[in-house]
Design a protein around this motif. Structure first.
Motif, PDB file in Angstrom:
ATOM      1  N   ALA A   1     -10.622 -11.906   6.273  1.00 20.96           N
ATOM      2  CA  ALA A   1     -11.242 -10.837   7.059  1.00 20.96           C
ATOM      3  C   ALA A   1     -10.211  -9.986   7.791  1.00 20.96           C
ATOM      4  N   ALA A   2      -8.939 -10.184   7.480  1.00 22.29           N
ATOM      5  CA  ALA A   2      -7.881  -9.532   8.256  1.00 22.29           C
ATOM      6  C   ALA A   2      -7.942  -8.005   8.202  1.00 22.29           C
ATOM      7  N   GLN A   3      -8.607  -7.464   7.174  1.00 20.80           N
ATOM      8  CA  GLN A   3      -8.712  -5.999   7.101  1.00 20.80           C
ATOM      9  C   GLN A   3      -9.597  -5.415   8.192  1.00 20.80           C
ATOM     10  N   THR A   4     -10.308  -6.271   8.925  1.00 15.53           N
ATOM     11  CA  THR A   4     -11.099  -5.759  10.055  1.00 15.53           C
ATOM     12  C   THR A   4     -10.196  -5.423  11.243  1.00 15.53           C
ATOM     13  N   ILE A   5      -8.927  -5.824  11.196  1.00 16.55           N
ATOM     14  CA  ILE A   5      -7.994  -5.507  12.282  1.00 16.55           C
ATOM     15  C   ILE A   5      -7.249  -4.234  11.891  1.00 16.55           C
ATOM     16  N   PRO A   6      -7.616  -3.103  12.518  1.00 18.93           N
ATOM     17  CA  PRO A   6      -7.213  -1.810  11.960  1.00 18.93           C
ATOM     18  C   PRO A   6      -5.712  -1.522  11.992  1.00 18.93           C
ATOM     19  N   HIS A   7      -4.957  -2.083  12.928  1.00 17.83           N
ATOM     20  CA  HIS A   7      -3.540  -1.689  12.978  1.00 17.83           C
ATOM     21  C   HIS A   7      -2.680  -2.458  11.981  1.00 17.83           C
ATOM     22  N   LEU A   8      -3.220  -3.466  11.319  1.00 22.96           N
ATOM     23  CA  LEU A   8      -2.401  -4.228  10.369  1.00 22.96           C
ATOM     24  C   LEU A   8      -2.295  -3.495   9.035  1.00 22.96           C
ATOM     25  N   ARG A   9      -1.080  -3.517   8.447  1.00 22.63           N
ATOM     26  CA  ARG A   9      -0.849  -2.964   7.109  1.00 22.63           C
ATOM     27  C   ARG A   9      -0.493  -4.120   6.200  1.00 22.63           C
ATOM     28  N   PHE A  10      -1.017  -4.111   4.971  1.00 20.15           N
ATOM     29  CA  PHE A  10      -0.820  -5.262   4.100  1.00 20.15           C
ATOM     30  C   PHE A  10       0.010  -4.915   2.874  1.00 20.15           C
ATOM     31  N   ALA A  11       0.866  -5.854   2.501  1.00 29.45           N
ATOM     32  CA  ALA A  11       1.686  -5.673   1.308  1.00 29.45           C
ATOM     33  C   ALA A  11       0.829  -5.936   0.072  1.00 29.45           C
ATOM     34  N   SER A  12       1.297  -5.437  -1.064  1.00 28.67           N
ATOM     35  CA  SER A  12       0.563  -5.612  -2.311  1.00 28.67           C
ATOM     36  C   SER A  12       1.366  -6.463  -3.287  1.00 28.67           C
ATOM     37  N   VAL A  13       0.645  -7.297  -4.056  1.00 31.65           N
ATOM     38  CA  VAL A  13       1.314  -8.082  -5.105  1.00 31.65           C
ATOM     39  C   VAL A  13       1.846  -7.179  -6.211  1.00 31.65           C
ATOM     40  N   ARG A  14       1.404  -5.931  -6.231  1.00 26.73           N
ATOM     41  CA  ARG A  14       1.884  -5.025  -7.277  1.00 26.73           C
ATOM     42  C   ARG A  14       3.372  -4.741  -7.116  1.00 26.73           C
ATOM     43  N   ASP A  15       3.861  -4.757  -5.878  1.00 22.93           N
ATOM     44  CA  ASP A  15       5.281  -4.430  -5.700  1.00 22.93           C
ATOM     45  C   ASP A  15       6.072  -5.421  -4.840  1.00 22.93           C
ATOM     46  N   THR A  16       5.434  -6.483  -4.350  1.00 25.78           N
ATOM     47  CA  THR A  16       6.171  -7.428  -3.514  1.00 25.78           C
ATOM     48  C   THR A  16       5.897  -8.853  -3.975  1.00 25.78           C
ATOM     49  N   ALA A  17       6.922  -9.693  -3.961  1.00 27.68           N
ATOM     50  CA  ALA A  17       6.745 -11.090  -4.380  1.00 27.68           C
ATOM     51  C   ALA A  17       5.949 -11.841  -3.320  1.00 27.68           C
ATOM     52  N   LEU A  18       5.061 -12.711  -3.791  1.00 28.71           N
ATOM     53  CA  LEU A  18       4.223 -13.499  -2.891  1.00 28.71           C
ATOM     54  C   LEU A  18       5.068 -14.292  -1.884  1.00 28.71           C
ATOM     55  N   ALA A  19       6.192 -14.842  -2.356  1.00 25.86           N
ATOM     56  CA  ALA A  19       7.056 -15.652  -1.489  1.00 25.86           C
ATOM     57  C   ALA A  19       7.616 -14.817  -0.343  1.00 25.86           C
ATOM     58  N   ASP A  20       7.958 -13.562  -0.639  1.00 26.22           N
ATOM     59  CA  ASP A  20       8.513 -12.698   0.415  1.00 26.22           C
ATOM     60  C   ASP A  20       7.425 -12.349   1.432  1.00 26.22           C
ATOM     61  N   ILE A  21       6.225 -12.120   0.930  1.00 28.40           N
ATOM     62  CA  ILE A  21       5.116 -11.794   1.830  1.00 28.40           C
ATOM     63  C   ILE A  21       4.843 -12.979   2.752  1.00 28.40           C
ATOM     64  N   TRP A  22       4.792 -14.156   2.160  1.00 22.63           N
ATOM     65  CA  TRP A  22       4.531 -15.358   2.958  1.00 22.63           C
ATOM     66  C   TRP A  22       5.629 -15.556   4.012  1.00 22.63           C
ATOM     67  N   ALA A  23       6.879 -15.335   3.619  1.00 25.83           N
ATOM     68  CA  ALA A  23       7.997 -15.617   4.522  1.00 25.83           C
ATOM     69  C   ALA A  23       8.082 -14.633   5.681  1.00 25.83           C
ATOM     70  N   SER A  24       7.834 -13.344   5.411  1.00 26.82           N
ATOM     71  CA  SER A  24       8.207 -12.405   6.471  1.00 26.82           C
ATOM     72  C   SER A  24       7.364 -11.147   6.566  1.00 26.82           C
ATOM     73  N   ASP A  25       6.243 -11.071   5.873  1.00 25.44           N
ATOM     74  CA  ASP A  25       5.439  -9.855   5.969  1.00 25.44           C
ATOM     75  C   ASP A  25       4.954  -9.663   7.416  1.00 25.44           C
TER      76      ASP A  25
END
Ligand code: SF4
Ligand code: SF4
Lengths: 383, 92
Positions: A277-301
């Motif tokens: 449900a994190a998209q209900t928090i309007p100021h957060l921006r989310f990375a996409s698997v289309r251009d970022t590795a899952l491991a990098d997102i988990w570590a430091s997004d």
């Protein structure tokens, strides 16, 4: 043998050295937002992803391979209705091949016998079937789909016949709270191993429809007794996991081991969320698997870092002795009801918004709901 | 007197998997929504629950592998299996 629980980070001077976040245990893959049902409390976002925006087969496969390498154990193939994807069998097989434990979260509507057989062969480990109510009328009123209950009953039997373990999940609210005993009996009769009695969590669609859904306190109390008695009666046959409503609680629930601690979600279009449900928090921006590795997102997004651990906390959480117990509760609920995602979850008695919350629950539960005001989920016309 | 029959066949049903946990190390037993870490003894027992071997054969194999008497091993094996059966994670 020990069940894995999230390790409590030790407080004290050693905490000065940053410790790498342990790998995630679970991945919720929302394969599609398409669904034959339109539940009043759907956990999909208010803005649904169109079919044309969905990740393709190869990209999902890559995501699952990356998840397995990162340490994910359980993958939840969800939606919408995940079997609306033509490649559901292929994706399931791929998950099994890379060692992931696969759980299909389905409405059971429109899943053919051939698909079930193919899923069995592909190595699907577990099926979780949603129930809207314990009879035809309630199922239709809640899910907006006629004839759903009988089809779900038939589906459940086919799942069990094939040897899959089956969990039933019933979201509980004012329309079906009187049916908890009947839901329990259905679970036993159909041969389910687990039943989740999950009172509605109010964000997204459920928040929009809260006035319709809020049950009365006395009804909630009664279900607690009913569930306890049924646990005794069906010990060893049916496991019942129950989540009771926040609005009548004293302390919030620990959400998935804390933000960014155990699970990640991927949306149909490929955004990676710390909570579904994190998209209900309007100021957060989310990375996409289309251009970022899952491991990098988990570590430091940044979206994962935003509410990870306890550094982001304000009072009353910051100096609270329960901060490693519940990590301040649900960020999405804090945002929805207090306007700031970094506040304590208002389900907490220490929150200045707590009485507003419990008063609101009483007022809404006592009011007569106007069905004409119910908002069913739908795609925007252009999607 | 033991609680389980010699010829019962301990089996991990569909939906329960024993696997290596490469990321965190060790062996885990995975079920719907649950993950258990296995110590060495539990791992050796569960590895042998292949759906074909009887309890007696599993105990005999463990006894030969670790050169410990069957009567010493059996109670531990039964305790683990009964515990997992009650959690619906092993069929006997
Ligand atoms: S003050 Fe914060 S940390 Fe303490 S119990 Fe409430 S929500 Fe949890
Ligand atoms: S943060 Fe809230 S909405 Fe998100 S998963 Fe947790 S409890 Fe659910």
């Amino acid at each position: 043998m020990n069940e894995i629980v999230t390790p409590t980070p030790s407080a004290g001077p050693a905490a000065a050295t940053p410790i790498a976040t342990p790998p995630p245990l679970g991945l919720l893959a929302e394969l599609t937002h398409r669904c034959p049902l339109r539940c009043l409390y759907c956990s999909n976002p208010l803005e649904l992803d169109a079919r044309s925006a969905e990740l393709d087969t190869d990209t999902w496969k890559r995501v699952f391979s990356e998840a397995a390498a990162l340490g994910v154990i359980h993958v939840h193939l969800s939606g919408g209705e995940p079997t609306a994807r033509k490649d559901i069998v292929e994706l399931t097989r791929h998950c099994a091949e890379v060692g992931l434990y696969t759980n299909l979260i389905t409405s059971g509507i429109g899943v053919s016998d051939a698909t079930l057989d193919a899923l069995y062969k592909a190595g699907l480990d577990h099926v979780q079937l949603s129930l809207q109510g314990a009879d035809e009328g309630t199922t239709e009123a809640v899910g907006g789909y006629r004839g759903g209950f009988e089809r779900k009953a038939a589906f459940a039997r086919k799942v069990v016949e094939r040897g899959f373990p089956l969990t039933l999940n019933a979201v509980i609210h004012r329309f079906n709270i009187h049916q908890v005993p009947a839901l329990i009996e259905a679970a036993v009769a159909w041969g389910a191993k687990r039943l989740e009695i999950a009172h509605t969590q109010y964000y997204g669609w459920a928040l929009k429809n809260r006035g319709q859904l809020m049950p009365a306190r006395a009804d909630v109390d009664r279900t607690i007794v009913e569930v306890e008695a049924a646990r005794e009666r069906h010990r060893g046959v049916l496991t019942i996991d129950a989540v009771f409503p926040d609005y009548y609680a004293r302390f919030p629930k620990l959400c998935n081991g804390g933000w960014g601690a155990r699970v990640m979600s991927v949306t149909p279009a490929g955004l990676v969320l710390p909570c579904h449900a994190a998209q209900t928090i309007p100021h957060l921006r989310f990375a996409s698997v289309r251009d970022t590795a899952l491991a990098d997102i988990w570590a430091s997004d940044p979206a994962f870092e935003a509410y990870r651990g306890t550094a982001w906390m304000k009072e009353p959480c910051r100096s609270c002795e329960r901060k490693h117990v519940d990590y301040g509760g649900c960020r999405c609920q804090a945002l929805a009801l207090t306007g700031d995602a970094a506040n304590a979850d208002p389900a907490c008695v220490k929150s200045e918004f707590h009485t507003m919350l419990s008063d609101l629950a009483v007022i809404e539960a006592e009011a007569t709901p106007d069905r004409a005001e119910a908002s069913y989920r739908m795609f925007r016309k252009d999607s | 007197m033991s609680a389980l029959a010699d010829d019962c066949v301990p089996t991990l049903p569909r939906g329960v998997r024993l696997r290596e946990d490469h990321a965190r190390g060790g062996t885990i037993l995975v079920a719907p929504e649950r993950i258990f870490t296995c110590d060495e003894i539990a791992t050796e027992i569960l590895k042998r629950c292949d759906g074909a071997a009887t309890l007696a054969a599993i105990v005999a194999d463990l006894s030969a592998t670790f050169t410990v008497g069957s009567d010493q091993i059996r109670p531990d094996v039964e305790e683990l299996l009964i515990n997992l059966r009650d959690k619906q994670m092993v069929t006997l």
